[in-house]
Write a protein that holds these residues in place. Structure first.
Motif, short mmCIF file in Angstrom:
data_model
loop_
_atom_site.label_atom_id
_atom_site.label_comp_id
_atom_site.label_asym_id
_atom_site.label_seq_id
_atom_site.Cartn_x
_atom_site.Cartn_y
_atom_site.Cartn_z
N SER A 1 0.84 -1.19 0.00
CA SER A 1 0.00 0.00 0.00
C SER A 1 0.88 1.24 0.00
O SER A 1 1.90 1.29 0.68
CB SER A 1 -0.91 0.02 1.24
OG SER A 1 -1.56 1.28 1.35
N HIS A 2 0.45 2.24 -0.79
CA HIS A 2 1.14 3.52 -0.83
C HIS A 2 0.23 4.63 -0.30
O HIS A 2 0.46 5.80 -0.57
CB HIS A 2 1.57 3.85 -2.27
CG HIS A 2 2.37 2.77 -2.93
ND1 HIS A 2 3.73 2.62 -2.74
CD2 HIS A 2 1.99 1.75 -3.74
CE1 HIS A 2 4.15 1.57 -3.43
NE2 HIS A 2 3.12 1.02 -4.04
N ARG A 3 -0.79 4.26 0.44
CA ARG A 3 -1.76 5.24 0.91
C ARG A 3 -1.24 5.98 2.14
O ARG A 3 -0.55 5.40 2.97
CB ARG A 3 -3.09 4.55 1.23
CG ARG A 3 -3.74 3.89 0.00
CD ARG A 3 -5.03 3.20 0.35
NE ARG A 3 -5.61 2.51 -0.79
CZ ARG A 3 -6.42 3.09 -1.68
NH1 ARG A 3 -6.73 4.37 -1.53
NH2 ARG A 3 -6.91 2.41 -2.70
N PRO A 4 -1.59 7.25 2.27
CA PRO A 4 -1.11 8.04 3.41
C PRO A 4 -1.77 7.61 4.71
O PRO A 4 -2.82 6.96 4.72
CB PRO A 4 -1.51 9.47 3.03
CG PRO A 4 -2.70 9.30 2.14
CD PRO A 4 -2.43 8.05 1.34
N ALA A 5 -1.16 7.98 5.80
CA ALA A 5 -1.68 7.63 7.12
C ALA A 5 -3.08 8.17 7.33
O ALA A 5 -3.91 7.54 8.00
CB ALA A 5 -0.74 8.15 8.21
N SER A 6 -3.39 9.33 6.74
CA SER A 6 -4.72 9.92 6.91
C SER A 6 -5.82 9.03 6.33
O SER A 6 -6.94 9.01 6.84
CB SER A 6 -4.77 11.31 6.26
OG SER A 6 -4.45 11.22 4.87
N PHE A 7 -5.51 8.30 5.26
CA PHE A 7 -6.50 7.38 4.68
C PHE A 7 -6.85 6.29 5.69
O PHE A 7 -8.03 5.99 5.92
CB PHE A 7 -5.94 6.74 3.40
CG PHE A 7 -6.69 5.50 2.97
CD1 PHE A 7 -7.86 5.62 2.24
CD2 PHE A 7 -6.24 4.24 3.31
CE1 PHE A 7 -8.57 4.48 1.85
CE2 PHE A 7 -6.93 3.10 2.91
CZ PHE A 7 -8.11 3.23 2.19
N ASP B 1 7.86 11.71 1.89
CA ASP B 1 7.08 10.87 0.98
C ASP B 1 6.33 9.79 1.76
O ASP B 1 6.78 9.35 2.83
CB ASP B 1 7.99 10.18 -0.04
CG ASP B 1 8.45 11.12 -1.14
OD1 ASP B 1 8.00 12.27 -1.15
OD2 ASP B 1 9.28 10.70 -1.98
N VAL B 2 5.20 9.38 1.22
CA VAL B 2 4.42 8.31 1.86
C VAL B 2 5.19 7.00 1.73
O VAL B 2 5.60 6.62 0.63
CB VAL B 2 3.04 8.18 1.18
CG1 VAL B 2 2.28 6.99 1.76
CG2 VAL B 2 2.24 9.46 1.36
N PRO B 3 5.43 6.29 2.83
CA PRO B 3 6.16 5.02 2.74
C PRO B 3 5.29 3.93 2.12
O PRO B 3 4.06 4.02 2.10
CB PRO B 3 6.48 4.70 4.20
CG PRO B 3 5.38 5.36 4.96
CD PRO B 3 5.06 6.63 4.22
N THR B 4 5.95 2.92 1.60
CA THR B 4 5.25 1.74 1.10
C THR B 4 5.12 0.74 2.24
O THR B 4 6.11 0.44 2.92
CB THR B 4 6.03 1.10 -0.07
OG1 THR B 4 6.09 2.03 -1.16
CG2 THR B 4 5.35 -0.18 -0.54
N ILE B 5 3.92 0.24 2.45
CA ILE B 5 3.67 -0.75 3.49
C ILE B 5 3.44 -2.09 2.81
O ILE B 5 2.53 -2.22 1.99
CB ILE B 5 2.46 -0.38 4.35
CG1 ILE B 5 2.58 1.05 4.89
CG2 ILE B 5 2.30 -1.38 5.49
CD1 ILE B 5 3.74 1.28 5.83
N ARG B 6 4.24 -3.07 3.15
CA ARG B 6 4.09 -4.41 2.58
C ARG B 6 3.54 -5.37 3.63
O ARG B 6 4.05 -5.43 4.75
CB ARG B 6 5.44 -4.95 2.08
CG ARG B 6 5.36 -6.37 1.49
CD ARG B 6 6.71 -6.84 1.00
NE ARG B 6 7.21 -5.98 -0.06
CZ ARG B 6 6.84 -6.10 -1.34
NH1 ARG B 6 5.95 -7.03 -1.69
NH2 ARG B 6 7.34 -5.28 -2.25
#
Length: 269
Positions: free
Chosen positions: A82-88, A129-134
């Motif tokens: 996921s590349h979605r921001p924490a606010s999402f 930048d928004v981190p990638t979460i795997r």
């Protein structure tokens, strides 16, 4: 559901594409696994405690658990990142102030999930930048997540999409209630006629949670309408003259797992 929460939910459902309506899968290994040394572990229950196992999960434990299963739902396709921001994520889970304090809670939760071998984070190319979460496997082995097959040794359950829309963001859902809800999704798949029981010793051995958590979780789910208490059964105990009662529950249909479209998630215990 607030406008911000609704937008996050709609964005999450749009990401499902061909998996629309199938909900979020998670392996039975999330309940109970064995580590490399063969020692039994309880990944789900451990999220409600501090890493040293001394308790103290509280609301943070609920957020960690919801965030992880939400990642498995949202990032269930592709390369499971996921590349979605924490606010999402803060909006999806119904946290207050998703652009501020809620985002800080999410970033802290990602760090904690990474320390527990449930996700891996990859920083962006530039600062800010928004981190990638795997997503990593539910058994905390540190292996990359793959879609469960449903075959023996790789069985799974599904969380209905409506749980994100109607339940998970509710402040009335407690941490014990969330745990018992996930357990009920598995129990529902094994139940005859939809009637479920949650025996104390079995729940402790199979899921690694305390009796107080079991009781509090069931009480919470009945109070908010996720479970219905159907009465008490009578079973013969150790002797023919001793009877013991077991509370019987049913799962409200809208919170029941969706029917599988692929291999059936049979129990491999």
């Amino acid at each position: 559901m607030s406008h911000t929460q609704r937008r996050a939910f709609e964005a999450a459902t749009l990401a499902q594409q061909r998996r629309a309506g199938m909900g979020g899968p998670f392996r039975d290994a999330f309940f109970k696994s064995r580590d490399a040394a063969g020692i039994v572990t309880y990944p789900l229950a451990s999220l409600l405690s501090s890493r040293n196992g001394t308790g103290g999960g509280g609301r943070g434990g609920k957020t960690r658990l919801l965030l992880y299963v939400s990642l498995l739902w949202v990032a269930g396709g592709g390369d499971h990142t996921s590349h979605r921001p924490a606010s999402f994520w803060a909006a999806l889970l119904g946290l207050e102030d998703p652009d501020g304090a809620g985002s800080r809670v999410i970033r802290s939760s990602w760090k904690e999930l990474e320390k527990r071998n449930l996700v891996a984070t990859e920083p962006g190319d530039a600062s800010g930048d928004v981190p990638t979460i795997r997503a990593l496997r539910e058994d905390r082995s540190g292996e990359k997540y793959t879609i469960p097959t449903g075959r023996p040794g790789d069985t799974y359950r599904r969380i209905p999409e409506l749980a994100w829309r109607m339940l998970f963001h509710s402040p009335e859902l407690s941490s014990p209630g969330l745990v018992m809800y996930l357990i009920s999704l598995r129990t529902h798949g094994q139940a005859s006629g939809g009637e479920m029981t949650f025996p104390r010793n079995y729940i402790t051995t199979e899921y690694g949670i305390s009796d107080s958590t079991r009781k509090a979780g069931l009480r919470n789910l009945v109070e908010i309408g996720v479970l219905a208490h159907e009465g008490t059964s009578k079973e013969t105990g150790a002797t023919a003259t001793r009877l013991r009662g077991r509370n019987i529950y049913t799962l409200t249909p809208i919170y029941a797992p969706p029917a599988p479209s692929g291999p059936v998630a049979v129990d491999d215990r």
